[in-house]
Design a protein around this motif. Structure first.
Motif, short mmCIF file in Angstrom:
data_model
loop_
_atom_site.label_atom_id
_atom_site.label_comp_id
_atom_site.label_asym_id
_atom_site.label_seq_id
_atom_site.Cartn_x
_atom_site.Cartn_y
_atom_site.Cartn_z
N ARG A 116 -0.03 0.55 -8.03
CA ARG A 116 0.78 0.59 -9.23
C ARG A 116 2.04 -0.24 -9.08
O ARG A 116 2.44 -0.96 -9.98
CB ARG A 116 1.15 2.04 -9.54
CG ARG A 116 2.08 2.17 -10.70
CD ARG A 116 3.18 3.14 -10.38
NE ARG A 116 4.39 2.75 -11.08
CZ ARG A 116 4.74 3.24 -12.26
NH1 ARG A 116 4.01 4.12 -12.85
NH2 ARG A 116 5.85 2.82 -12.82
N LEU B 149 14.18 1.43 -9.38
CA LEU B 149 14.21 2.82 -8.91
C LEU B 149 12.81 3.37 -8.70
O LEU B 149 12.60 4.29 -7.93
CB LEU B 149 14.96 3.68 -9.93
CG LEU B 149 16.47 3.67 -9.81
CD1 LEU B 149 17.07 4.64 -10.82
CD2 LEU B 149 16.91 4.06 -8.40
N SER B 150 11.86 2.78 -9.40
CA SER B 150 10.48 3.25 -9.29
C SER B 150 9.97 3.16 -7.86
O SER B 150 9.07 3.90 -7.47
CB SER B 150 9.62 2.40 -10.21
OG SER B 150 8.30 2.82 -10.20
N HIS C 195 -0.16 4.62 -5.72
CA HIS C 195 1.23 4.18 -5.84
C HIS C 195 1.41 2.75 -5.37
O HIS C 195 2.12 1.97 -6.01
CB HIS C 195 2.14 5.13 -5.06
CG HIS C 195 2.31 6.45 -5.72
ND1 HIS C 195 2.86 6.57 -6.97
CD2 HIS C 195 1.99 7.70 -5.34
CE1 HIS C 195 2.87 7.84 -7.32
NE2 HIS C 195 2.33 8.55 -6.34
N SER D 45 14.86 0.74 -14.07
CA SER D 45 13.76 1.70 -13.88
C SER D 45 12.71 1.14 -12.92
O SER D 45 12.18 1.86 -12.09
CB SER D 45 13.13 2.07 -15.22
OG SER D 45 12.46 0.97 -15.77
N GLY E 89 9.32 9.27 -1.96
CA GLY E 89 8.97 10.57 -2.53
C GLY E 89 7.58 11.04 -2.14
O GLY E 89 7.42 12.14 -1.58
N ALA F 202 11.37 4.23 -5.45
CA ALA F 202 11.72 5.47 -4.74
C ALA F 202 10.47 6.30 -4.48
O ALA F 202 10.47 7.17 -3.61
CB ALA F 202 12.72 6.26 -5.57
N ARG F 203 9.38 6.01 -5.21
CA ARG F 203 8.13 6.74 -4.99
C ARG F 203 7.62 6.53 -3.57
O ARG F 203 6.91 7.36 -3.03
CB ARG F 203 7.08 6.33 -6.01
CG ARG F 203 6.53 4.96 -5.77
CD ARG F 203 5.58 4.54 -6.87
NE ARG F 203 6.25 4.43 -8.15
CZ ARG F 203 5.84 5.05 -9.24
NH1 ARG F 203 4.80 5.82 -9.20
NH2 ARG F 203 6.48 4.90 -10.37
N VAL G 50 2.33 -2.79 -11.98
CA VAL G 50 3.32 -2.55 -13.04
C VAL G 50 4.67 -3.21 -12.72
O VAL G 50 5.20 -3.95 -13.53
CB VAL G 50 3.53 -1.03 -13.26
CG1 VAL G 50 4.53 -0.80 -14.37
CG2 VAL G 50 2.22 -0.36 -13.60
#
Lengths: 74, 622
Positions: free
Chosen positions: B594, B532-533, B591, B529, B539, B535-536, B598
């Motif tokens: 983050r 893949l995060s 983003h 996860s 996006g 990918a933002r 994170v």
């Protein structure tokens, strides 16, 4: 094939839309709590921000799935 | 750069007779972070403040008291020391000024009170003038009572006329947008009159201060007004006097306020020390680069009769204050560390990595030459307007520059593929090559997340040894390796059985379970996860680029229609892009931050360091 493309598009839309609803529901309550904590103790801004944006990943997953579905349609 | 400023643990032990000199020297050096002594043994007590401390605080209070008596609107240029050789002289001067000011303020207060009284008197006389009543008529009678009231309601007069004509007499005058009424009524009809009046909103005018006055209200009013002018002149004179004094003493007081604040801080410094009857001891930290200077200064003022011990900080057991050591540019990104949590002294300071990744992620998301230029100008202006946000604005300026760079990569200028008619080359087309962009994003994620794991291994190794680092952090990398081996083997890129990959993965999971317990195993999916995060990056970027294109295409269609629509098109382009830039900046900021907080920090960062706050002038600047 045309019908399939339509279904794929609906599927992609659902993937991202439902993910966004989920993320929104989660962030609503986390965000409220984070703002509450932040007003009490200003240093908590950074941590509050992180907690608030954690569910955002759901939308990203939805988006990844949506893009992969759209590739199928091509 | 990857560590915070290295420190020595400092212990100073000296004879008490040098205590004051040492405190002065430490204050001027401004390099030692003093650790407060907590009473812990039979030899040392917590130090007492210097004797002068009480005197200094009293003097400081006096200075502040005088400053509070001075009018706030007096501007002074700079501070002046005045000609005081000793605190005694300053104190005497302060007392003198204070008394003078208090007297002036007392007089001023009296005059203002008189002014208020005269003002009401004048007003009431004006009322009587309107009613054409002499003040001596308003006295006590044996059978008649009177009242003067103000009301906005005309019905009150009508009601009195119709219901109480037989028991009362009244005069009415226009006053201040309402009705002023003087009512004279029989004492035995008081209840009736009051009842009528109580049905309407009204205010009773008290005329006590007119007692004893006689004659025409017009003449009396003129007299009162004359007096009022006199009093106002006196008030002005007093205010002028106070202002004059303020202009003279304020620079001096401001100077001494600062000096006394410093002295008070110094005088209270021994509270942080340990003292015995003859000896004092202090513990603290000093940056390694300042150690030599501290040593020389302290030895000089005590004729080498002081004991100084500079020790290395034992990072495994002890904490030490955190002072960032970054080159210019990177230091702006300390802002993000302060917002999150300061790194511990013993761990890697990740500011450099944040400085390298944040602007790139921001640019990756916003990526538009036009947007980059606009926001660059905006942030340059904002930096000038808000000097206290300089660090944050510098971060944004770096980010805006990266936005321009990525704008060239994507070939976007306000969503268009051209600048002033010249077509831009496109390296990656954001809207059409989404799959490529997705892969790049995730690749960035894999690098960033694994960098986090590697930093985690280094941190753990240093603090808790090789074994812990291997089980807690390196196990993640082993799991990743196993999965990659399985994939490569199953596609027969490498000539090993698939089972090897599975075995390695399982071994990694077992190690992780041993290192972090069940918590670690539960966290396993974050490997996927978190990667893949990223990918933002793609996006959020596509959303912003898509919106820009929509704005441009609608505006183009409007333009084609001509006439009034051209105006709408221009409006749409301006408002649409401004909104999109603001949205894009917010998205890019959140983003990018983050992903660092994170996805990256959770792999290695412990945090909870305390800031380096040296004893001395600088500590007040913070």
């Amino acid at each position: 094939m045309a019908g399939d493309v339509g279904l794929i598009a609906i599927g992609a839309g659902l993937a991202i839309g439902l993910g966004a609803i989920g993320a929104g529901l989660a962030e609503a309550s986390i965000g409220a709590a984070a703002v509450g904590a932040f007003t009490e103790k200003e240093e908590l801004f950074g941590k509050g921000l992180i907690m608030t944006v954690i569910p955002e990943t759901l939308v990203i997953f939805g988006m990844v799935i949506a893009i992969m579905l759209m590739q199928l349609a091509h | 750069m990857l560590r915070t400023e290295r420190m020595y643990k400092l212990t100073v032990i000296g004879a008490k007779k040098y205590l004051e000199e040492v405190v002065d020297a430490l204050y001027d050096l401004g390099a030692v972070h003093i650790k407060e002594y907590e009473k812990s043994d039979e030899f040392f007590d917590i130090g007492k403040p210097f004797e002068k401390s009480e005197r200094i605080s009293k003097l400081l209070m006096k200075v502040r008291a005088i400053l509070s008596l001075l009018p706030k609107d007096v501007e002074v240029d700079g501070k002046r020391a005045g000609s005081f050789k000793k605190f005694d002289e300053l104190e005497a001067w302060c007392i003198e000024i204070h008394e003078k000011l208090e007297k002036l303020h007392d007089a001023l207060r009296k005059y203002t009170e008189t002014q208020e009284k005269l003002k009401t008197k004048a007003e009431h006389l004006k009322m009587l003038e309107k009613l054409n009543l002499k003040p001596e008529l308003l006295t006590e009678y044996s059978t008649i009572q009177w009242k003067i009231i103000l009301t906005k309601n005309d019905d009150l007069v009508k009601k009195l006329e119709s219901k109480a004509k037989d028991v009362c007499e009244f005069r009415v005058a226009e006053y201040d947008g309402g009705k002023l009424i003087a009512v004279f009524y029989r004492k035995d009809a008081e209840k009736k009159v009051n009842e009528i009046m109580s049905n309407y909103e009204h205010a009773v005018v008290e005329l006590k201060e007119l007692e004893g006055m006689e004659g025409s209200p017009t003449i009396l009013k003129k007299e009162v007004e004359k007096e009022l002018v006199k009093v106002e002149k006196e008030i002005e004179k007093l205010q002028e006097k106070i202002k004059e004094i303020a202009k003279r003493v304020k620079p001096i007081l401001l100077y001494w306020q600062e000096v006394l604040e410093e002295e008070a801080e110094k005088a209270e410094a021994p509270l942080k020390f340990a003292t015995s009857p003859n000896v004092f001891m202090l513990k603290g930290w000093v940056p390694k680069k300042n150690a030599e200077k501290v040593k020389k200064t302290l030895e000089k003022i005590t004729n080498k009769t002081i004991y100084l011990k500079f020790e290395e900080v034992d990072e495994k057991k002890e904490n030490a204050p955190v002072k960032f050591a970054h080159p210019k540019g990177v230091d702006n990104f300390q802002y993000f560390m302060e917002m999150y949590s300061l790194p511990r002294y013993s761990e890697i300071d990740p500011t450099l990595f944040v400085a390298l990744t944040f602007p790139v992620y921001f640019g990756f998301i916003l990526g538009d030459v036009g947007y980059g230029l606009t926001s660059l100008i905006a942030f340059l202006l904002l930096r000038q307007k808000f000097p206290n946000l300089k660090k944050l604005m510098n971060i944004f300026i770096f980010s805006a520059i990266m936005t321009i760079v990525f704008g060239f990569v994507y070939g976007e200028f306000f969503g268009l593929n051209e600048i002033a008619g010249i077509k831009m080359p496109v390296l990656i087309h954001r809207v059409h090559e989404t799959m490529d962009l997705l892969l790049i994003s995730v690749a960035i994620g894999i690098i960033h997340v694994n960098l986090g794991f590697i930093l985690g291994i280094i941190n753990e190794w240093k603090l808790h040894g090789f074994k812990k680092a291997l089980f807690e952090k390196a196990s993640w990398l082993i799991i990743e390796g196993g999965v990659v081996m399985y994939y490569l083997a199953s596609k027969s890129y490498i000539a090993i059985p698939k089972e090897t990959g599975i075995a390695v993965t399982l071994a990694g999971v077992v190690m992780l379970a041993k290192g972090e317990g069940i918590k670690g195993v539960v966290e396993l999916p974050t490997l996927l996860s978190h990667t893949l995060s990223y990918a933002r990056l793609m996006g959020a970027g596509i959303a912003s680029a898509g919106l820009a294109m929509v704005i441009d295409s609608i505006a183009g269609q409007l333009m084609a229609k001509g006439s009034v629509f051209v105006l709408f098109a221009i409006l749409l382009v301006i408002m649409g892009h401004v909104m999109n830039i603001m949205l894009g900046i917010m998205e890019g900021f959140l983003h990018s931050l983050r992903l660092n907080y994170v996805e990256f920090f959770t792999k290695f960062f412990i945090g909870g360091g305390f800031p380096y706050n040296p004893f001395g002038k600088k500590s007040k600047m913070r």
